[in-house]
Write a protein that holds these residues in place. Structure first.
Motif, PDB file in Angstrom:
ATOM      1  N   PHE A 164       0.834  -1.199   0.000  1.00  0.00           N
ATOM      2  CA  PHE A 164       0.000   0.000   0.000  1.00  0.00           C
ATOM      3  C   PHE A 164       0.871   1.253   0.000  1.00  0.00           C
ATOM      4  O   PHE A 164       0.456   2.304  -0.502  1.00  0.00           O
ATOM      5  CB  PHE A 164      -0.926   0.019   1.223  1.00  0.00           C
ATOM      6  N   LEU A 165       2.077   1.142   0.552  1.00  0.00           N
ATOM      7  CA  LEU A 165       2.990   2.286   0.608  1.00  0.00           C
ATOM      8  C   LEU A 165       3.278   2.847  -0.779  1.00  0.00           C
ATOM      9  O   LEU A 165       3.436   4.060  -0.947  1.00  0.00           O
ATOM     10  CB  LEU A 165       4.308   1.876   1.279  1.00  0.00           C
ATOM     11  N   THR A 166       3.317   1.978  -1.782  1.00  0.00           N
ATOM     12  CA  THR A 166       3.609   2.450  -3.139  1.00  0.00           C
ATOM     13  C   THR A 166       2.526   3.402  -3.646  1.00  0.00           C
ATOM     14  O   THR A 166       2.806   4.296  -4.438  1.00  0.00           O
ATOM     15  CB  THR A 166       3.730   1.263  -4.115  1.00  0.00           C
ATOM     16  N   PHE A 167       1.276   3.206  -3.165  1.00  0.00           N
ATOM     17  CA  PHE A 167       0.196   4.100  -3.579  1.00  0.00           C
ATOM     18  C   PHE A 167       0.296   5.446  -2.873  1.00  0.00           C
ATOM     19  O   PHE A 167      -0.193   6.451  -3.394  1.00  0.00           O
ATOM     20  CB  PHE A 167      -1.161   3.457  -3.294  1.00  0.00           C
ATOM     21  N   GLN A 168       0.926   5.467  -1.720  1.00  0.00           N
ATOM     22  CA  GLN A 168       1.135   6.724  -1.019  1.00  0.00           C
ATOM     23  C   GLN A 168       2.138   7.605  -1.753  1.00  0.00           C
ATOM     24  O   GLN A 168       2.168   8.819  -1.559  1.00  0.00           O
ATOM     25  CB  GLN A 168       1.626   6.461   0.411  1.00  0.00           C
ATOM     26  N   LEU A 169       2.950   6.975  -2.582  1.00  0.00           N
ATOM     27  CA  LEU A 169       3.973   7.702  -3.323  1.00  0.00           C
ATOM     28  C   LEU A 169       3.494   8.104  -4.721  1.00  0.00           C
ATOM     29  O   LEU A 169       4.224   8.769  -5.449  1.00  0.00           O
ATOM     30  CB  LEU A 169       5.240   6.848  -3.439  1.00  0.00           C
ATOM     31  N   PRO A 192       0.758   9.948  -7.440  1.00  0.00           N
ATOM     32  CA  PRO A 192      -0.126  11.132  -7.478  1.00  0.00           C
ATOM     33  C   PRO A 192      -1.582  10.747  -7.770  1.00  0.00           C
ATOM     34  O   PRO A 192      -2.243  11.366  -8.599  1.00  0.00           O
ATOM     35  CB  PRO A 192       0.466  11.964  -8.617  1.00  0.00           C
ATOM     36  N   ILE A 193      -2.067   9.711  -7.083  1.00  0.00           N
ATOM     37  CA  ILE A 193      -3.434   9.248  -7.300  1.00  0.00           C
ATOM     38  C   ILE A 193      -3.938   8.623  -6.010  1.00  0.00           C
ATOM     39  O   ILE A 193      -3.203   7.910  -5.324  1.00  0.00           O
ATOM     40  CB  ILE A 193      -3.501   8.228  -8.465  1.00  0.00           C
ATOM     41  N   HIS A 194      -5.155   8.921  -5.663  1.00  0.00           N
ATOM     42  CA  HIS A 194      -5.772   8.363  -4.461  1.00  0.00           C
ATOM     43  C   HIS A 194      -6.054   6.881  -4.708  1.00  0.00           C
ATOM     44  O   HIS A 194      -6.598   6.521  -5.753  1.00  0.00           O
ATOM     45  CB  HIS A 194      -7.084   9.108  -4.181  1.00  0.00           C
ATOM     46  N   HIS A 195      -5.674   6.030  -3.744  1.00  0.00           N
ATOM     47  CA  HIS A 195      -5.871   4.603  -3.954  1.00  0.00           C
ATOM     48  C   HIS A 195      -7.340   4.246  -4.146  1.00  0.00           C
ATOM     49  O   HIS A 195      -7.677   3.355  -4.934  1.00  0.00           O
ATOM     50  CB  HIS A 195      -5.319   3.781  -2.786  1.00  0.00           C
ATOM     51  N   ARG A 196      -8.235   4.934  -3.445  1.00  0.00           N
ATOM     52  CA  ARG A 196      -9.658   4.633  -3.578  1.00  0.00           C
ATOM     53  C   ARG A 196     -10.134   4.907  -5.001  1.00  0.00           C
ATOM     54  O   ARG A 196     -10.928   4.136  -5.562  1.00  0.00           O
ATOM     55  CB  ARG A 196     -10.461   5.445  -2.570  1.00  0.00           C
ATOM     56  N   ALA A 211       2.223   4.653  12.562  1.00  0.00           N
ATOM     57  CA  ALA A 211       2.922   3.381  12.660  1.00  0.00           C
ATOM     58  C   ALA A 211       4.192   3.358  11.827  1.00  0.00           C
ATOM     59  O   ALA A 211       4.882   2.348  11.755  1.00  0.00           O
ATOM     60  CB  ALA A 211       2.000   2.254  12.224  1.00  0.00           C
ATOM     61  N   GLY A 212       4.448   4.427  11.118  1.00  0.00           N
ATOM     62  CA  GLY A 212       5.678   4.533  10.332  1.00  0.00           C
ATOM     63  C   GLY A 212       5.533   4.059   8.924  1.00  0.00           C
ATOM     64  O   GLY A 212       6.518   3.802   8.215  1.00  0.00           O
ATOM     65  N   GLY A 213       4.248   3.952   8.413  1.00  0.00           N
ATOM     66  CA  GLY A 213       4.047   3.538   7.015  1.00  0.00           C
ATOM     67  C   GLY A 213       4.445   2.126   6.779  1.00  0.00           C
ATOM     68  O   GLY A 213       4.925   1.767   5.721  1.00  0.00           O
TER      69      GLY A 213
END
Length: 217
Positions: A41-46, A48-52, A215-217
């Motif tokens: 999931f961390l890759t989606f935080q990086l 420019p698009i909302h995972h939802r 939690a530190g991602g």
């Protein structure tokens, strides 16, 4: 006749929920859980698009294929071989209602998937929800077959908007717990349910991101 439904209507109802099921099928909860558990999931935080938004777009593409390879063949078999009348009485409202059911199913499942940020493993919640939803949404039996007192309770619960309401709109008549409503009215209420689950999803998402960050991602 059973609880006001004739045999042909019962066939039409089950045919409708079968076809609707192909259009709204969703695994957003399972997919999100796996991303959280694996750390991907961390890759989606990086990105420019909302995972939802990504998950919703993925679902739309997936169900577009389902429309071609699942919905259409089943529709032609039921309509022309078994002679089950599945032509919506009000096509526009039927499309809107199914679209609302599609969104409700997605957002609710996404909310369940987000519990993985706290529990890591959300499959237990997912399984319990699926059982409850199958019964209370009208997927197993029409809600009008339940005792009237239970129908009145179900009228105020969100489950009916996933299956029962769109099936009733396709059939051209809505009634539950002695309450009969115009199709446009029940679809409008269904739209309100969509807005509520979207807001709930955003609230849980923000709480989940705070948890994830702490939690530190």
């Amino acid at each position: 006749m059973v609880n006001g439904m004739e045999f042909k209507q019962i066939l039409c109802y089950y045919g409708a929920i079968t076809l609707i099921g192909y259009l709204i099928m969703d695994f957003a909860d399972w997919n999100l859980q796996m991303l959280v558990r694996s750390g991907k999931f961390l890759t989606f935080q990086l990105r420019p698009i909302h995972h939802r938004f990504f998950a919703l777009s993925q679902k739309i593409g997936h169900r577009a294929l389902g429309f071609v390879f699942e919905f259409l063949p089943c529709f032609f078999i039921l309509q022309f071989i078994f002679k089950v009348d599945l032509i919506p009485k009000h096509l526009g409202l039927s499309i809107i209602s199914i679209a609302f059911a599609f969104l409700i199913n997605f957002y609710v499942n996404y909310c369940i998937g987000m519990t993985a940020f706290w529990l890591v493993q959300s499959s237990g919640i997912r399984q319990v929800y699926q059982v409850i939803s199958e019964i209370l949404s009208g997927s197993l039996i029409p809600l009008i077959f339940f005792p009237e007192i239970l129908q009145k309770i179900l009228f105020f619960l969100p489950f009916q908007y996933i299956t029962y309401v769109p099936a009733c709109v396709v059939m051209g008549k809505y009634s539950l717990g002695g309450i009969t409503m115009d199709l446009s009215q029940i679809v409008l209420i269904q739209g309100g349910a969509v807005a509520l689950v979207m807001i709930l999803s955003e609230i849980i998402y923000r709480l989940a991101m705070n948890k994830y960050t702490d939690a530190g991602g």
